[in-house]
Enzyme design. Structure first.
Site, mmCIF file in Angstrom:
data_model
loop_
_atom_site.group_PDB
_atom_site.id
_atom_site.type_symbol
_atom_site.label_atom_id
_atom_site.label_comp_id
_atom_site.label_asym_id
_atom_site.label_seq_id
_atom_site.Cartn_x
_atom_site.Cartn_y
_atom_site.Cartn_z
ATOM 1 N N HIS A 54 68.903 38.395 12.403
ATOM 2 C CA HIS A 54 69.633 38.214 11.140
ATOM 3 C C HIS A 54 68.647 38.058 9.973
ATOM 4 O O HIS A 54 69.002 37.520 8.928
ATOM 5 C CB HIS A 54 70.570 37.007 11.197
ATOM 6 C CG HIS A 54 71.372 36.919 12.459
ATOM 7 N ND1 HIS A 54 72.551 37.594 12.646
ATOM 8 C CD2 HIS A 54 71.126 36.258 13.617
ATOM 9 C CE1 HIS A 54 73.017 37.348 13.861
ATOM 10 N NE2 HIS A 54 72.165 36.547 14.472
ATOM 11 N N SER B 167 52.983 50.451 -9.735
ATOM 12 C CA SER B 167 53.964 50.326 -10.815
ATOM 13 C C SER B 167 53.294 50.677 -12.132
ATOM 14 O O SER B 167 52.137 50.313 -12.373
ATOM 15 C CB SER B 167 54.515 48.891 -10.873
ATOM 16 O OG SER B 167 55.242 48.682 -12.068
#
Length: 483
Positions: A155, A286
């Site tokens: 999970h 970036s």
């Protein structure tokens, strides 16, 4: 010459795909294969006694297999609205002695469908070799990292420890299933053969004046000359069943799901700074945030894998709506969907190879995360150690529960580090095992049989699966990405 930058170009070929896969779906490959099929048909018909097919005609055909005048073919197709007859005309001009016997007895699907099957087979051969290289490289990574403890996640929440190599084996296992599926899809490809307009071979029966055995021999001989010996589909309509396309593309779509899963795992681990894909010296993450190291290759894999997975819907829809012996609403869709499936799979495989061969593991970051979570996981070991020293299991459990909640409060409410171990060390109750705590906290004691599982999996499953492809592995090269 027109400016190629003035019109749309598919990024699959202009930006990403390998030269060999792009060439496999080029006009030269497609129409060159048509001409080879016409030559094989004529050769087989001559061999079986059809009159009027001269050696000179065959020689002219063979000499002009790749001498394709696309301008002539385009002009004829514009006039006739029929691509096959346009190329019959162009081939006849290049080989005038054969003009009267090109396409003798055949229907359009003799060249279109048989050529597709040849092209699909060749595409899958390229893809299988690339998948083998990915499996081999990832297996080497798993072997290298077989015993490196790491926090497991269920999970995406911390769970029991595993190893980096064992996690990689989960990826390899799915890729082995993809290899099985793709090899099976490739080996299951048959040949439409010479079946006539509705699959009854009526035109060829007339050509051989009612000799059924000659028609069957022709079908088998053309298949053999085309590399499909004994694999001509026994029955078909005008086309081979589009169910074949479903099986073919489904194997690629299934691989897309695997690739997406692997790349997603890498992206998650990159966020945790435990694992990184290769990042080149001059690469920019970036345009604004100069410090960033984005997992752009893995993101590209996910992006293209989504496209690959949905393409199986096209071939399923096409197979489901083919009327009776054939309808032409398959043609335009197949020209796009199946080449794109192969091109996309090719790109995903090249990118995946580049990623797995350059994976960087950060053991110290992994160790830090283990230290932050392991104390809670080790509490059962503390209890067992205390019991062995004569302690009461229930009382020990209560002591651990109280200390654990105190430590959890420090982490969650104060933003501090997990100090459970220091609390246990300071607690007089746990004095009997104080000197044993370091050994009890050794991550290697929490990974179970993970290293042994890696060894057995690689030995008993991966190595036998790769053995038939030893030559492919021996000549493998690094995957170079243009962007």
């Amino acid at each position: 010459m027109s400016d190629p930058n003035a019109k749309y170009q598919s990024p699959l070929t202009s930006r990403y795909a390998s030269a060999e896969m792009a060439a496999n779906f080029s006009n030269n490959k497609r129409f060159g294969t048509w001409r080879r099929l016409w030559l094989r048909l004529a050769q087989a018909e001559q061999r079986l006694g059809i009159p009027g097919i001269s050696d000179e005609a065959l020689a002219q055909m063979e000499a002009n297999l790749d001498n394709i005048d696309y301008d002539v073919a385009a002009a004829e197709e514009k006039r006739r609205r029929h691509d096959v007859m346009a190329h019959v005309h162009a081939f006849g001009l290049a080989a005038p002695q054969a003009a009267g016997i090109i396409h003798l007895g055949a229907t359009s699907c003799f060249v279109t469908d048989n050529a597709d099957l040849i092209i699909f087979r060749d595409a899958m051969d390229l893809l299988i070799e690339k998948l083998v290289v990915v499996v081999d490289s990832l297996a080497a990574f798993a072997r290298e990292q077989r015993a490196q403890p790491t926090l497991g996640f269920t999970h995406f929440q911390p769970a029991q420890l595993t190893t980096v190599g064992k996690r990689a084996c989960l990826w390899v296992q799915e890729l082995l299933w993809d290899l099985r599926n793709m090899q099976r899809a490739r080996d299951d490809l048959g040949f439409r053969g010479v079946k006539g307009t509705t699959g009854t071979q009526a035109s060829f029966l007339a050509l051989f004046e009612g000799q059924h055995d000659k028609v069957e021999e022709l079908d088998a001989l053309v298949a053999q000359l085309s590399g499909f010996a004994g694999k001509s589909y026994p029955v078909c309509g005008q086309t081979y069943s589009r169910k074949v396309d479903v099986d073919f593309v489904a194997a690629l779509a299934s691989f897309g799901a695997t690739a997406h899963r692997i790349a997603t795992d890498i992206r998650l681990l990159a966020n945790l700074k435990e694992l990184e894909e290769p990042f080149e010296k001059d690469q920019i993450g970036s345009s604004a945030m100069a410090y960033k190291r984005n997992p752009m290759r893995s993101e590209r894999i996910c992006s293209l894998a989504r496209h690959l997975m949905v393409l199986v819907g096209d071939v399923l829809q096409t197979a489901s709506v083919q009327w009776l012996e054939r309808s032409l609403d398959d043609s335009a869709n197949r020209r796009i969907s199946i080449p794109e499936a192969c091109l996309t799979a090719d790109i995903v495989l090249a990118t995946l190879q580049n990623v797995v061969e350059g994976l960087v593991v950060y053991p110290q970051v992994i160790a830090r995360r283990i230290r932050s979570e392991l104390p809670f996981m080790a509490t059962e070991s503390f209890i067992m150690a205390m019991v062995r020293k004569g302690g009461d299991r229930q009382e020990c459990h209560e002591q651990i529960r109280v200390l654990s909640h105190e430590a959890a409060a420090v982490v969650k409410q104060q933003g501090g580090d997990n100090d459970l171990i220091e609390r246990v060390r300071r607690c007089a109750y746990f004095a009997p095992i104080r000197d044993d705590l370091d050994a009890l906290l050794d991550p290697a004691t929490f990974i179970g049989r993970a290293p042994e599982q890696v060894d057995r999996f690689l030995r008993d499953f991966v190595e036998p699966a790769l053995a038939p492809y030893a030559r492919v592995i021996a000549r493998k090269k690094p995957a170079e990405l243009s962007v």
